[in-house]
Each structure stands twice: as C-alpha cells, then as structure tokens.
Design a protein around this motif. Structure first.
Motif, PDB file in Angstrom:
ATOM      1  N   GLU A 306     -15.057 -14.426  32.219  1.00 54.61           N
ATOM      2  CA  GLU A 306     -14.511 -14.357  30.863  1.00 54.61           C
ATOM      3  C   GLU A 306     -13.309 -15.284  30.723  1.00 54.61           C
ATOM      4  O   GLU A 306     -13.125 -15.938  29.697  1.00 54.61           O
ATOM      5  N   TYR A 307     -12.474 -15.324  31.765  1.00 55.22           N
ATOM      6  CA  TYR A 307     -11.314 -16.208  31.719  1.00 55.22           C
ATOM      7  C   TYR A 307     -11.756 -17.669  31.642  1.00 55.22           C
ATOM      8  O   TYR A 307     -11.215 -18.456  30.852  1.00 55.22           O
ATOM      9  N   ILE A 308     -12.747 -18.040  32.426  1.00 53.74           N
ATOM     10  CA  ILE A 308     -13.260 -19.414  32.387  1.00 53.74           C
ATOM     11  C   ILE A 308     -13.799 -19.736  30.991  1.00 53.74           C
ATOM     12  O   ILE A 308     -13.495 -20.783  30.413  1.00 53.74           O
ATOM     13  N   LEU A 309     -14.580 -18.811  30.428  1.00 54.87           N
ATOM     14  CA  LEU A 309     -15.193 -19.027  29.122  1.00 54.87           C
ATOM     15  C   LEU A 309     -14.143 -19.218  28.035  1.00 54.87           C
ATOM     16  O   LEU A 309     -14.235 -20.145  27.220  1.00 54.87           O
ATOM     17  N   THR A 318      -8.424 -24.192  31.888  1.00 54.68           N
ATOM     18  CA  THR A 318      -8.582 -23.194  32.942  1.00 54.68           C
ATOM     19  C   THR A 318      -7.617 -23.507  34.075  1.00 54.68           C
ATOM     20  O   THR A 318      -7.684 -24.582  34.683  1.00 54.68           O
ATOM     21  N   ASP A 319      -6.720 -22.582  34.351  1.00 56.40           N
ATOM     22  CA  ASP A 319      -5.646 -22.788  35.312  1.00 56.40           C
ATOM     23  C   ASP A 319      -6.156 -22.519  36.721  1.00 56.40           C
ATOM     24  O   ASP A 319      -6.440 -21.380  37.092  1.00 56.40           O
ATOM     25  N   LEU A 320      -6.267 -23.572  37.513  1.00 57.30           N
ATOM     26  CA  LEU A 320      -6.805 -23.441  38.870  1.00 57.30           C
ATOM     27  C   LEU A 320      -5.886 -22.616  39.764  1.00 57.30           C
ATOM     28  O   LEU A 320      -6.354 -21.864  40.632  1.00 57.30           O
ATOM     29  N   GLU A 321      -4.561 -22.731  39.561  1.00 64.76           N
ATOM     30  CA  GLU A 321      -3.630 -21.958  40.387  1.00 64.76           C
ATOM     31  C   GLU A 321      -3.677 -20.480  40.026  1.00 64.76           C
ATOM     32  O   GLU A 321      -3.557 -19.611  40.897  1.00 64.76           O
ATOM     33  N   VAL A 355      -8.322 -27.369  34.319  1.00 64.70           N
ATOM     34  CA  VAL A 355      -9.596 -27.959  33.907  1.00 64.70           C
ATOM     35  C   VAL A 355      -9.620 -27.947  32.387  1.00 64.70           C
ATOM     36  O   VAL A 355      -9.595 -26.885  31.760  1.00 64.70           O
ATOM     37  N   ILE A 356      -9.663 -29.138  31.776  1.00 66.92           N
ATOM     38  CA  ILE A 356      -9.543 -29.258  30.329  1.00 66.92           C
ATOM     39  C   ILE A 356     -10.717 -30.060  29.785  1.00 66.92           C
ATOM     40  O   ILE A 356     -11.047 -31.138  30.293  1.00 66.92           O
ATOM     41  N   LEU A 357     -11.351 -29.535  28.755  1.00 63.29           N
ATOM     42  CA  LEU A 357     -12.479 -30.230  28.136  1.00 63.29           C
ATOM     43  C   LEU A 357     -11.991 -31.422  27.315  1.00 63.29           C
ATOM     44  O   LEU A 357     -10.945 -31.366  26.666  1.00 63.29           O
ATOM     45  N   THR A 358     -12.759 -32.484  27.317  1.00 61.37           N
ATOM     46  CA  THR A 358     -12.503 -33.619  26.445  1.00 61.37           C
ATOM     47  C   THR A 358     -13.062 -33.307  25.062  1.00 61.37           C
ATOM     48  O   THR A 358     -13.721 -32.284  24.845  1.00 61.37           O
TER      49      THR A 358
END
Length: 374
Positions: A306-309, A318-321, A355-358
């Motif tokens: 859900e967090y990824i979505l 999306t925060d990898l850390e 992770v950021i969408l273009t």
C-alpha cells in the motif's frame, strides 16, 4: 498526527457516473448527524489517546447540503472527543449549494478550505452527467467563495467524456486557468457497472473513449498545469506550491485517519476498517453501541505494498530508507533489474534515495507499482 474524515451520505440527485455511497432522500439527515456525533464518541480511542488531529475533512455525498447548525454539531463533537490542532478543515461543496450567507457561516465555524465539484464548465457535459448546477453557477460559486475570504480553494474537473475531439476539455482547462483557484483535482471518467453510465454503456447507448484518447487528455492536463505554475504533487492533484491539500497528502503518506459515517474507511497505521454502506443499518448499529464495522486486517506485505502504491503517486516518491528502517526491506536490491529497466525507459528516477515517477511514468503508475509489490 492524524486526520478525521466525515462522510455525509446525501445528494440532491444521482450523478450518472457516481458509485459512491449516498442517498437522495434527506429525511434521515438530522438523525444521521446525531448518530455520527455518537460514532465520534464511540471511536475516540481508535487513533490512540495521544494522537493529535491535524486535519478534518467533510466528504460525501454532498457535505454542503449540511446546514451551518448541523456542521457545527459535528465539529463540536470532534473537538469534544479529540485533541485537535487543526492545520486544515475542508468541506466538499457543490456550486449550487453556496450562498454568501452560508459561506460566511461555514467560515465562522472554522472551515478554511473548500473543494468545489465543478466537473466541467460546459453545460452540455453537466446535463449529460446529471449535475445539479450549470456552468454559470460554477463560476459564480468560486467568486462567492473568494469574496467570502476563502483563500484555500480547490476545484474538481473531469476528463474522458465520450467525444470526437478534445475541444471541450481544452476550453475547460482554459477556463480553470482563467479562474486560477490555486488547486485542481482532476479525474478521468470511469464507467462503473451499477451507475447510469454503466447501464448505458452495456446497452450501447454510450461508448467509452479509447485509453489513448484519455491519455492524450491527461497529458494536456499535465502540460496546461505546468505551464501555469501548478505542481502535479499527486497524479490527480495539482496545486500552486503553497496550496497542496494537507489531508489528502497525508493519505498518500500513510498517516493514520479515522472515517466517520456510513461507508467511511479508517486506517490506524497497521490495519484498516470500514463502516457498512447502508444508512439505516449504520444508524441502528451506532444507536445500539454496536457499530457495523468491517475489519480489514493488513499483513506486513499489505502495508508495504500500500505504501508503494500510494507514495509512487506523489512527487515525494517511495522512500527507500523508510522501507529499509521500518520494514527491513531493500526494495532497490530486491527489484534492481526491474528498476534499472524502468529507469532506462524513462518511467522513473532515483533521487535522494527516493523512487519517483517521471511525467511519462505517471501514465502507468498503477502498473509500475504492481511490478514493485512484494
């Protein structure tokens, strides 16, 4: 930090595209307000006794059908049962419900943000959708709100209506930029099975657009917003840099919230629950101190997915850390070949361990999120 969402399940009439829970019979409205106050008391420990309520959001349905007295009763119940330090109090409204007197009353009660359901500035489209207002009332409602002193305004626009070309959408976008409310939420028409549009589509009376046609309108939206100083801070939401919606942003960031009213959803940070989508059964349950609540327990994987979505939909990404520290997940390591491919295709970037969408990737957000699920 938490939020409270209050679902007001009443509308003047049914829009042909809408599959939200509502009733066009206002007879239970007074009773519903009283019962929702009761639920606010029953649920006061859901978010934790130390939780600070930062945002309050009246959604629906059509919350602007509430009288100032009904709105005051609900707000009083919130303040009596919760620790409230409001950063934002939002009321969803329809243009035809707003008068100068009503707006001043709402403002005096602490409402500081309006979300106005314009949908289109085209009378033919509004009639096609069975909206209760016309294009003139759309413009007037925004002017009334501005004259009443509301500095935080949002307008809803829809695109993807069956059409041969993009002319109506182009005019809607141009009109929105002329008004310059500061925030725009824009959604593609989705034809749901049990709506009037769904029935018409099944009978061949209307024909949905192709995905490519709708994607072109989405790209037109992105381009128009960007060229006018609006930031696409979430896939469907655009705001001037100081006008982002706090309540909705918190949804996408995974901040806990309590939903009050029939069909309302809640999230305590670990699990979800939702109220029954039936006004009479909802009222009966609260009156009997036995609310009709359906639990939606989440596994650890559910929470991560859900967090990824939701986070991928935003400019914050999306925060990898966060995933590593909170969930012991190395997302980059787990999906390194896939993420590299998506980067090469220009669909996402890695920036400051996010992770950021273009812009191109936002067209495929759900598909990309699904690929990154664990």
């Amino acid at each position: 930090m938490s939020g409270i969402y209050l679902h007001i399940p009443f509308c003047k009439q049914a829009c042909h595209y809408c599959d939200f829970h509502f009733s066009t019979n206002p007879q239970l409205m007074d009773k519903m307000v009283d019962v929702m106050c009761g639920e606010l008391m029953l649920q006061k420990d859901y978010l934790g006794k130390s939780s600070q309520i930062k945002t309050i959001y009246f959604g629906g349905g059509t919350p602007s059908l509430l009288s100032p007295g009904q709105l005051e009763k609900l707000l009083d119940a919130v303040y009596e049962n919760y620790a409230v330090s409001p950063e934002e109090v939002t009321l969803e409204t329809n243009p035809d419900d707003l008068t100068s007197e009503k707006l001043q009353a709402f403002k005096s009660l602490g409402v500081d943000r309006l979300s106005i359901g314009i949908q289109s500035f085209n009378d033919q489209i509004l009639k096609f959708c069975n909206r209760a207002h016309n294009a003139k009332e759309s413009v007037q409602s925004i002017e009334l709100a501005q004259n009443a002193g509301f500095q935080k305004l949002s307008i809803d626009l829809m695109y993807g209506f069956p059409a041969e070309d993009h002319q109506i959408w182009e005019r809607d976008l141009q009109k929105a930029m002329e008004i310059d409310a500061g925030h725009i939420s824009s959604y593609c028409l989705t034809i749901e099975p049990k709506t009037a549009f769904g029935v018409w589509a099944e009978k061949g009376k209307i024909h949905p657009n192709s995905d490519d046609f709708n994607a072109e309108q989405f790209e037109m939206l992105q381009e128009k917003m960007e060229s006018n100083g609006y930031v696409q801070y979430e896939i469907s939401n655009f705001g001037k840099p100081d006008a982002f919606a706090i309540h909705n942003s918190n949804y996408w960031k995974g901040v806990p919230y309590l939903g009050i009213g029939p069909s309302a959803h809640s999230f305590d940070g670990k699990n979800r629950q939702h109220n029954i989508s039936n006004n009479v059964k909802y009222i009966k349950g609260i009156e009997n101190d036995s609310p009709a609540i359906i639990s939606d327990p989440l596994t650890d994987d559910d929470i991560i997915n859900e967090y990824i979505l939701t986070s991928l939909r935003t400019i914050w990404g999306t925060d990898l850390e966060l995933l590593r520290n909170r969930h012991q997940l190395d997302l980059l390591g787990k999906h390194e070949p896939l993420i590299q491919t998506l980067q090469n295709e220009g669909l996402l970037v890695i920036r400051e361990r996010k992770v950021i969408l273009t812009k191109q990737g936002k067209l495929l957000a759900d598909l990309i999120a699904e690929k990154l699920f664990i």
